[in-house]
Design a protein around this motif. Structure first.
Motif, mmCIF file in Angstrom:
data_model
loop_
_atom_site.group_PDB
_atom_site.id
_atom_site.type_symbol
_atom_site.label_atom_id
_atom_site.label_comp_id
_atom_site.label_asym_id
_atom_site.label_seq_id
_atom_site.Cartn_x
_atom_site.Cartn_y
_atom_site.Cartn_z
ATOM 1 N N VAL A 131 0.839 -1.199 0.000
ATOM 2 C CA VAL A 131 0.000 0.000 0.000
ATOM 3 C C VAL A 131 0.876 1.251 0.000
ATOM 4 O O VAL A 131 0.656 2.185 -0.774
ATOM 5 C CB VAL A 131 -0.947 0.009 1.227
ATOM 6 N N TRP A 140 -2.211 5.177 -6.898
ATOM 7 C CA TRP A 140 -3.301 4.497 -6.197
ATOM 8 C C TRP A 140 -3.816 3.274 -6.946
ATOM 9 O O TRP A 140 -4.254 2.311 -6.316
ATOM 10 C CB TRP A 140 -4.421 5.477 -5.857
ATOM 11 N N ALA A 143 -1.556 0.530 -5.941
ATOM 12 C CA ALA A 143 -1.811 0.144 -4.551
ATOM 13 C C ALA A 143 -3.045 -0.750 -4.448
ATOM 14 O O ALA A 143 -3.025 -1.777 -3.761
ATOM 15 C CB ALA A 143 -1.974 1.386 -3.671
ATOM 16 N N VAL A 144 -4.105 -0.381 -5.150
ATOM 17 C CA VAL A 144 -5.339 -1.169 -5.099
ATOM 18 C C VAL A 144 -5.140 -2.530 -5.776
ATOM 19 O O VAL A 144 -5.505 -3.568 -5.217
ATOM 20 C CB VAL A 144 -6.512 -0.397 -5.747
ATOM 21 N N THR A 147 -2.907 -4.804 -3.705
ATOM 22 C CA THR A 147 -3.581 -5.229 -2.478
ATOM 23 C C THR A 147 -4.576 -6.351 -2.755
ATOM 24 O O THR A 147 -4.613 -7.349 -2.028
ATOM 25 C CB THR A 147 -4.277 -4.028 -1.810
#
Length: 181
Positions: A131, A140, A143-144, A147
């Motif tokens: 993250v 982002w 990161a998503v 994850t």
């Protein structure tokens, strides 16, 4: 942007250092009769972690992601904390730590260091890093995506690791005649 590329390169260098330690530890474990489990998911794990590093730079650069200090500095702190936790795990497990699932028969579970509070603290570090590293430069999407994919992979990995550890524990506690069966 160059400083972010250097940060990602530093994380990549850290990963290479991990692989050197893992290779040395693998030789130590195999010399003691270790068994290896979970070979099927390991290439996916390597690809995902390599992809994280590449995607961080690609999204920040190609996506024109801005540097937002209010997000970047806290994420950098999380990243540093994750590295600290990872190396605490590595030092606590000593030669038993590995990037692969390798179990040396007859050794008790480690219950010191971060393992005193968590069964899989290294994976907490992996999640935090996955993250934080992209969000240092507002990547982002990376990161998503990391994850979500990492959650799927960790489900497989933790099941594999728990089964390998349980198998080693049950083999150790079985009557002598049952171990060879």
């Amino acid at each position: 942007m160059i400083w972010y590329v250097l940060l990602v390169a530093a994380v990549a260098a850290e990963r290479i250092a991990e692989l050197v330690v893992a290779r040395r530890n693998e030789r130590w474990s195999m010399a003691r009769g270790a068994t290896v489990a979970g070979q099927g998911h390991y290439p996916a794990m390597v690809a995902l972690h390599t992809g994280l590093l590449a995607a961080c730079v690609a999204e920040a650069w190609l996506g024109g992601r801005p540097f937002v200090p209010a997000l970047a500095w806290p994420m950098a702190a999380v990243l540093v904390a994750a590295q600290g936790l990872r190396w605490w795990c590595i030092s606590t497990l000593g030669p038993r730590w590995n990037t692969r699932v390798i179990v040396v028969p007859g050794l008790p579970l480690v219950e010191g260091g971060p393992y005193r509070w968590l069964r899989h603290p290294n994976y907490v570090a992996v999640v935090a890093e996955g993250v934080a590293l992209p969000l240092v430069h507002t990547a982002w999407l990376t990161a998503v995506a990391f994850t979500v994919l990492n959650a799927v992979l960790l489900t497989v990995r933790i099941r594999c690791e728990n089964a390998a550890l349980a198998g080693a524990w049950s083999a150790r506690s079985a009557p002598a005649g049952d171990i060879a069966a």
